[in-house]
Design an enzyme around this catalytic site. Structure first.
Site, mmCIF file in Angstrom:
data_model
loop_
_atom_site.group_PDB
_atom_site.id
_atom_site.type_symbol
_atom_site.label_atom_id
_atom_site.label_comp_id
_atom_site.label_asym_id
_atom_site.label_seq_id
_atom_site.Cartn_x
_atom_site.Cartn_y
_atom_site.Cartn_z
ATOM 1 N N TYR A 55 -10.541 61.004 67.523
ATOM 2 C CA TYR A 55 -10.547 61.793 65.674
ATOM 3 C C TYR A 55 -9.715 62.755 65.582
ATOM 4 C CZ TYR A 55 -9.563 58.110 62.134
ATOM 5 O OH TYR A 55 -9.005 56.889 61.404
ATOM 6 N N GLU A 57 -7.849 64.215 62.317
ATOM 7 C CA GLU A 57 -7.513 63.543 60.868
ATOM 8 C C GLU A 57 -6.463 65.245 60.770
ATOM 9 O OE1 GLU A 57 -8.750 62.427 57.894
ATOM 10 O OE2 GLU A 57 -7.956 60.733 58.686
ATOM 11 N N ASP A 216 18.762 60.412 63.523
ATOM 12 C CA ASP A 216 17.542 59.647 64.437
ATOM 13 C C ASP A 216 18.458 59.356 65.895
ATOM 14 O OD1 ASP A 216 15.998 58.081 65.591
ATOM 15 O OD2 ASP A 216 16.690 56.589 63.390
ATOM 16 N N LYS A 245 12.305 55.871 74.598
ATOM 17 C CA LYS A 245 12.910 55.198 75.233
ATOM 18 C C LYS A 245 13.096 55.203 76.859
ATOM 19 C CE LYS A 245 14.295 53.342 70.726
ATOM 20 N NZ LYS A 245 12.965 53.446 69.646
ATOM 21 N N ARG A 251 4.583 55.200 73.313
ATOM 22 C CA ARG A 251 5.431 54.631 72.692
ATOM 23 C C ARG A 251 5.069 55.530 71.076
ATOM 24 N NH1 ARG A 251 7.672 50.204 74.004
ATOM 25 N NH2 ARG A 251 8.188 49.963 72.027
#
Length: 437
Positions: A55, A57, A216, A245, A251
């Site tokens: 983790y 954060e 984008d 992509k 991802r």
């Protein structure tokens, strides 16, 4: 894939069997969805490292007086020595790949995907009800560019611009709308636009109207960083992208911006929208960014475009109607209802389903005038994945032939199955073992 699946199958036979079946499906069908690709073994291995357990954060730095301060730890959990080093490495590689002058830009590698990246940018600079411009979904835009069913079209006053009758960006119309509505942000980029985008012209419109330009480039980032398409910097203020992509990474999402906007974007993403980042995805992203700076990737990006152009020409010769009349990038958008090549297709959804029976995997897509998004008139296909496995210009002759036959015989299941067998045999020549651990 065999070794990994064998181990997984021993531990969990159900998941192992599904993973094996999916690998075989990928190896025996034509992956023509332009937003899909094959990752390298190194990217997959990075996803499976010990970073999946951590983790993290916060950030490996804090912002002080408007400038990032790398010497301080901005995490909320301890045990961050190697997560901090990893994230700084990914940031350095992102800046090296995406920016003309890394010292003048900032990168955030924590977005879980492209949609959170876009929302983070909007929430960093807009309040609910503020105005921004975005390309309409049925004209090639993305849901997060202000469509009404998306949170971006509900929280904000999203003014949608459209393409002209030739399916081209109408820069005069965008300028007119920007002057009329005074948006704080102009979003550009698309998910189903086969032509070149002039970031230079869009940047001039943004400066003229006092808006930030957000590009984008999730679909074309690999073309932008290799010179196969105009680069958004320095014309854009902020760039968002996915990394799964054309970039052939995990991802995940990525934001790169001019440095003055970095602090606001960081705060908007965390703690504004997300908790802890997926550090194994950050590790895989770092690997993919390194791969994208190689000469092999430069050659790959050029071949993607050459393959798309060859495929588009072959399909046009058989009567398929291409939106925009051609492709300048990696994707083709076909009007399969309104073209001779479609041969009476009921809609894009139906035809894409029939193609899948033949081993051709593409996706339905809206085109201008469509009112039923689940039953649109278009089919979108692209060449990134088939280029990754090694297909070149000459192979597009086979791909086009199978598409044409599957369309002409869309209601003949026997012929569709015959095409599927041919494709499966054809795919055996490509070294898929290079892409599975």
């Amino acid at each position: 894939m065999e070794n990994a699946v064998r181990y997984l199958t021993q531990y969990d036979p159900e998941v192992g069997a599904l993973a094996s079946a999916e690998a075989k499906r990928q190896q025996r069908t034509l992956s023509l969805i332009p937003s899909e690709n094959y990752t390298s073994k190194a990217v997959q291995l990075a996803l499976a490292t010990a970073y999946a357990n951590k983790y993290a954060e916060g950030y490996p730095y804090v912002w002080s007086d408007g400038s990032r301060e790398d010497r301080r730890n901005g995490r909320y959990y301890r045990g961050q020595e190697y997560t901090n080093e990893l994230e700084r490495l990914a940031i350095r590689r992102a800046l090296q790949l995406f920016t003309p002058d890394p010292g003048e830009y900032h990168a955030n590698v924590q977005p879980l995907s492209g949609a959170p990246a876009n929302l983070a940018v909007l929430s960093a600079f807009l309040k609910p009800g503020d105005t921004f411009l975005g390309l309409a979904l049925d004209y090639g835009g993305h849901l997060t560019h202000g469509h009404g069913v998306n949170i971006t079209g509900q929280y904000y006053n999203a003014v949608q611009y459209r393409l002209n009758d030739s399916y081209e960006l109408d820069y005069d119309e965008i300028r007119r709308l920007a002057k009329q509505h005074a948006p704080k942000i102009i979003f550009c980029g698309a998910t189903a636009y086969p032509l070149r985008i002039s970031f230079r012209q869009l940047g001039a419109i943004a400066r003229e109207t006092g808006a930030l330009l957000v590009a984008d480039i999730a679909h074309i980032c690999g073309l932008c960083v290799t010179g196969c398409h105009e680069h958004p910097f320095p014309h854009a203020d902020i760039v968002t992208t996915t990394t799964h992509k054309l970039l052939r990474g995990p991802r995940a999402g990525l934001i790169v911006c001019k440095k003055p906007y970095g602090a606001a974007i960081d705060r908007a993403l965390f703690p504004g929208l997300q908790g802890g980042p997926h550090m194994n995805a950050v590790a895989a992203m770092a690997v993919a960014l390194k791969e994208a700076m190689s000469p092999d990737y430069q050659r790959y990006a050029g071949q993607v475009v050459r393959n798309a152009k060859r495929l588009s020409k072959l399909l046009q010769e058989e009567g398929f109607k291409l939106m925009g009349g051609r492709t300048d990038n990696h994707l083709l958008l076909l009007d399969v209802v309104g073209s001779a090549g479609g041969l009476g297709a009921k809609d894009g959804s139906w035809l894409a389903k029939q193609w899948e029976t033949a081993g051709i995997v593409a996706n339905k897509n809206t085109i201008p005038g469509d009112t039923r998004p689940w039953y649109p008139s278009g089919v979108r296909l692209g060449t990134p994945a088939i280029t990754t496995i090694g297909m070149i210009d000459q192979d597009m002759v086979h791909v086009a032939e199978w598409i044409i036959r599957a369309t002409r015989h869309a209601e003949n299941e026997t012929e569709l199955r015959r095409i599927r067998d041919e494709i499966g045999q054809f795919m055996e020549q490509f070294a898929f073992e290079s892409f599975y651990v």
